[in-house]
Write an enzyme that holds these catalytic residues in place. Structure first.
Site, mmCIF file in Angstrom:
data_model
loop_
_atom_site.group_PDB
_atom_site.id
_atom_site.type_symbol
_atom_site.label_atom_id
_atom_site.label_comp_id
_atom_site.label_asym_id
_atom_site.label_seq_id
_atom_site.Cartn_x
_atom_site.Cartn_y
_atom_site.Cartn_z
ATOM 1 N N GLY A 1 0.886 -1.204 0.092
ATOM 2 C CA GLY A 1 -0.018 -0.082 0.024
ATOM 3 C C GLY A 1 0.829 1.208 0.183
ATOM 4 C CG MET B 1 -0.569 -8.308 -6.487
ATOM 5 S SD MET B 1 0.248 -7.813 -7.861
ATOM 6 C CE MET B 1 1.203 -9.391 -8.374
ATOM 7 C CG HIS C 1 3.240 -2.372 -15.339
ATOM 8 N ND1 HIS C 1 2.885 -3.603 -14.880
ATOM 9 C CD2 HIS C 1 4.466 -2.553 -15.964
ATOM 10 C CE1 HIS C 1 3.805 -4.514 -15.312
ATOM 11 N NE2 HIS C 1 4.703 -4.078 -15.998
ATOM 12 C CG ASN D 1 -2.448 -1.027 -12.915
ATOM 13 O OD1 ASN D 1 -2.343 -1.203 -11.850
ATOM 14 N ND2 ASN D 1 -1.552 -1.557 -13.842
ATOM 15 C CB ILE E 1 -6.236 -10.801 -14.084
ATOM 16 C CG1 ILE E 1 -4.687 -10.679 -14.336
ATOM 17 C CG2 ILE E 1 -6.733 -10.283 -15.539
ATOM 18 C CD1 ILE E 1 -4.214 -11.727 -15.225
#
Ligand code: GRF
Length: 203
Positions: free
Chosen positions: A15, A93, A112, A110, A95
């Site tokens: 987090g 985590m 990445h 998101n 999909i």
């Protein structure tokens, strides 16, 4: 400010990006307000971060659902219950189902830890080191059904240094994520970047 965009953060672990977003939204002129954290894991350390910032948190354990769709329906129900307009995945985590992605299209983003489209998926820093790149970084993008591949909102570059391990590179990239994600959320929440405009640029 009463008209800030009600935003949820989806987490599975530590987090630290949730913390960065929560910290940014403390400023009254920040266009998004973090009103909900959702974790699919009851043991996510990020739940403590939510508590620290007074953000209501919900645990939606994926194991309690029989399919990806029903799990996503559980998340969707929590988001609607909290009257959320924007969703930030931050180390989440799972999909998402196509149904969920379509439902939140343009409102689901998101982070990445690579310069997409390079190195999607997992073991991202290992992939970068194995490829011998000299620059890596992080990307905030709109989520589309294909994993780690939506229109790009913002990116930051990070040097890969001699002797880097996946851990040292991850730490350097993570520092940039903590600056980039709040900036990217600002762009989306203020309406300065929309899915269609990001798409047009990426064409
Ligand atoms: C970040 O590196 C993010 O890019 C990746 O998972 C990590 C999550 O870290 N998807 P945290 O839970 O925000 O600390």
């Amino acid at each position: 400010m009463g008209n800030r965009v009600r935003t949820a953060v989806l987490i599975s672990g530590r987090g630290s990006n949730l913390r960065a977003l929560a910290e940014a939204s403390r400023a009254h002129d920040y266009p998004a307000e973090i009103v909900l954290a959702i974790s699919n894991r009851a043991d996510a350390a990020g739940l403590q971060v939510a508590e620290e910032y007074g953000i209501p948190a919900q645990i939606v354990p994926h194991g309690d659902f029989e399919s990806r769709e029903t799990f996503d329906a559980g998340i969707d129900a929590a988001l609607r219950e909290a009257d959320v307009s924007l969703v930030c995945a931050a180390g989440f985590m799972r999909i998402h189902s196509e149904w969920f992605v379509k439902r939140w299209e343009g409102r689901l983003i998101n982070v990445h830890p690579s310069l997409l489209p390079a190195f999607p998926g997992i073991r991202v820093h290992r992939q970068a080191l194995d490829a011998g790149v000299k620059v890596s970084g992080c990307t905030v993008h709109f989520v589309v059904p294909e994993l780690d591949s939506g229109p790009i909102i913002a990116q930051a570059a990070v040097p890969v240094l001699p002797g880097d391990t996946p851990e040292t590179l991850a730490a350097r990239v993570l520092e940039e994520e903590h600056k980039l994600y709040p900036e990217a959320l600002r762009l989306v929440a203020s309406g300065n970047v929309r899915l269609e405009s990001a798409r047009a640029v990426s064409r």
